[in-house]
Design a protein around this motif. Structure first.
Motif, mmCIF file in Angstrom:
data_model
loop_
_atom_site.group_PDB
_atom_site.id
_atom_site.type_symbol
_atom_site.label_atom_id
_atom_site.label_comp_id
_atom_site.label_asym_id
_atom_site.label_seq_id
_atom_site.Cartn_x
_atom_site.Cartn_y
_atom_site.Cartn_z
ATOM 1 N N THR A 21 0.844 -1.199 0.000
ATOM 2 C CA THR A 21 0.000 0.000 0.000
ATOM 3 C C THR A 21 0.873 1.240 0.000
ATOM 4 O OG1 THR A 21 -0.096 0.108 2.414
ATOM 5 C CG2 THR A 21 -1.764 -1.242 1.313
ATOM 6 N N LEU A 22 0.243 2.365 -0.373
ATOM 7 C CA LEU A 22 0.954 3.644 -0.387
ATOM 8 C C LEU A 22 1.351 4.055 1.024
ATOM 9 C CD1 LEU A 22 -1.219 5.578 -3.005
ATOM 10 C CD2 LEU A 22 1.113 4.753 -3.308
ATOM 11 N N SER A 23 0.554 3.699 2.017
ATOM 12 C CA SER A 23 0.902 4.067 3.394
ATOM 13 C C SER A 23 2.149 3.302 3.850
ATOM 14 C CB SER A 23 -0.277 3.779 4.328
ATOM 15 O OG SER A 23 -0.612 2.408 4.314
ATOM 16 N N GLN A 26 5.059 5.009 2.299
ATOM 17 C CA GLN A 26 5.382 6.256 2.981
ATOM 18 C C GLN A 26 6.132 5.983 4.291
ATOM 19 O OE1 GLN A 26 5.042 9.324 1.830
ATOM 20 N NE2 GLN A 26 6.004 10.108 3.697
ATOM 21 N N GLN A 76 5.858 3.859 -6.130
ATOM 22 C CA GLN A 76 4.671 4.664 -5.855
ATOM 23 C C GLN A 76 3.847 4.866 -7.123
ATOM 24 O OE1 GLN A 76 5.461 8.362 -3.858
ATOM 25 N NE2 GLN A 76 3.445 9.209 -4.298
ATOM 26 N N MET A 79 1.977 1.701 -7.941
ATOM 27 C CA MET A 79 0.810 1.498 -7.064
ATOM 28 C C MET A 79 -0.339 2.425 -7.441
ATOM 29 S SD MET A 79 2.395 0.983 -3.250
ATOM 30 C CE MET A 79 3.290 -0.494 -2.784
ATOM 31 N N GLU A 80 -0.044 3.708 -7.710
ATOM 32 C CA GLU A 80 -1.086 4.665 -8.061
ATOM 33 C C GLU A 80 -1.764 4.272 -9.355
ATOM 34 O OE1 GLU A 80 0.989 8.342 -8.120
ATOM 35 O OE2 GLU A 80 0.769 8.701 -5.953
ATOM 36 N N GLU A 83 -3.996 1.286 -8.684
ATOM 37 C CA GLU A 83 -5.188 1.702 -7.941
ATOM 38 C C GLU A 83 -6.185 2.410 -8.859
ATOM 39 O OE1 GLU A 83 -6.358 4.586 -4.164
ATOM 40 O OE2 GLU A 83 -4.310 3.812 -4.369
#
Length: 350
Positions: A21-23, A26, A76, A79-80, A83
């Motif tokens: 996940t993006l979290s 991060q 990133q 993933m974006e 999504e």
């Protein structure tokens, strides 16, 4: 490359690849490159090394830092994009779904009635005048033959403000004086002044904030017959030629003689109800011949000219036109109530 840095590189590669996940991504960015991240602290610790070690390890740390940034940015973006693709697949447009009609707006019944009144009087040769809603007491009372402590002021409960001598105007009649001052003795004067007024009233036929249309005519030889003819023509234009009207003697300090004009109650048709208090009639305006004191205060000689004035309540006329039995309904912003007048065709509302 230093063995420690190689281990970090391998560990970072594994962690970035494992992030789902993006979290999580991060969190890795903060863990390695944040203010207290591992690589950041290592770069701060270079100051304690010798010049040769500082140069060698500094180059390796910078290269590692750039590599980590590239890996994080690339992951990133992947993933974006994944999504966004998933969301587009989930939100496919279904051409078989029924459409939705936009809600059509409409003018408020009071605005429509005001425009109708303005059209009637403009066709009769009147012009429009306006005045301030926060008015000086001289224009609102004294100039209209209501000096301080005059009992007529008890008829108009007022909203005063924290400025000496100023008040929320209790009627549109102050525009009479302002218009006469503007014309500076020129004749004829034929004006109407639509606008808001404020009084501490609240019942089926009164609200604290309401709309009026003030009318004023000044010329040589104006009589009560001119007043009655003008208002009768207005009532027939607004409410139909079969409308019943009546004029009753009354009292207003700024007119003499004074009369009130009633029309048939819209709720009961003249048989009597709570709106008309059982009389079958509803007052829509007060009027009369302009008092000599008012003419003088406006800059006209009452021995040479005369005039008539009237004040028309727009809400009461709207009640008569649209068949509304409680004036307060007009100010509750109930769209279900107001929308019923959207297709109203009883009278030509502009």
């Amino acid at each position: 490359m230093d063995k420690q840095f190689e281990e970090w590189h391998t560990e970072i590669m594994q962690q970035i690849h494992a992030a789902q996940t993006l979290s999580e991504l991060q969190s890795l960015r903060s863990h390695w490159l944040g203010r207290r991240g591992i690589i950041t602290l290592a770069m701060k610790g270079l100051s304690s090394l010798s010049i040769e070690e500082r140069r060698s390890q500094g180059q390796q740390l910078n290269a590692l830092r750039e590599t980590v940034l590239d890996l994080l940015t690339s992951r990133q973006q992947e993933m974006e994009m994944a999504e966004e693709t998933t969301q587009l697949q989930r939100e496919q447009f279904d051409m078989t779904l029924p459409g939705s009609w936009p809600q059509t707006g409409l003018l408020h019944p009071i605005t429509r009635t005001r425009r109708f009144i303005e059209d009637v009087f403009l066709r009769m040769g009147f012009s429009l005048e306006y005045g301030p809603e926060i008015e000086h007491e001289w224009y609102n009372f004294e100039a209209l033959n209501m000096p301080a402590n005059h009992p007529a002021r008890d008829m108009q409960d007022s909203f005063f403000i924290n400025v000496p001598g100023m008040v929320l105007r209790t009627h549109t009649s102050p525009v009479q004086i302002r218009a006469m001052k503007k014309y500076q003795g020129r004749l004829p004067v034929r004006i109407i002044a639509p606008g808001r007024a404020f009084r501490r009233d609240d019942d089926a036929t009164h609200v604290p904030m309401f709309f009026q249309v003030e009318g004023l005519v000044i010329d040589h030889g104006i009589t009560l017959a001119d007043l009655k003819g003008t208002l009768t023509t207005m009532a027939q234009e607004l409410l139909g030629t079969d409308i019943r009207t009546r004029f009753r003697p009354s009292y207003f300090p700024f007119t003499e003689p004074s009369v009130e004009m009633d029309v048939t109650c819209a709720s009961c048709g003249g048989t009597g109800c709570r709106v008309c208090k059982g009389t079958g009639w509803v007052e829509i305006l007060g009027s009369g011949m302009v008092h000599p004191v008012v003419l003088t205060n406006g800059g006209y000689d009452p021995s040479q000219v005369s005039g008539f004035a009237f004040g028309l309540g727009i809400e009461r006329l709207a009640m008569r036109i649209f068949g509304i039995d409680d004036l307060r309904l007009l100010y509750q912003n109930d769209m279900q109530f107001l929308s019923q007048f959207q297709s109203y065709i009883g009278r030509p509302i502009l």
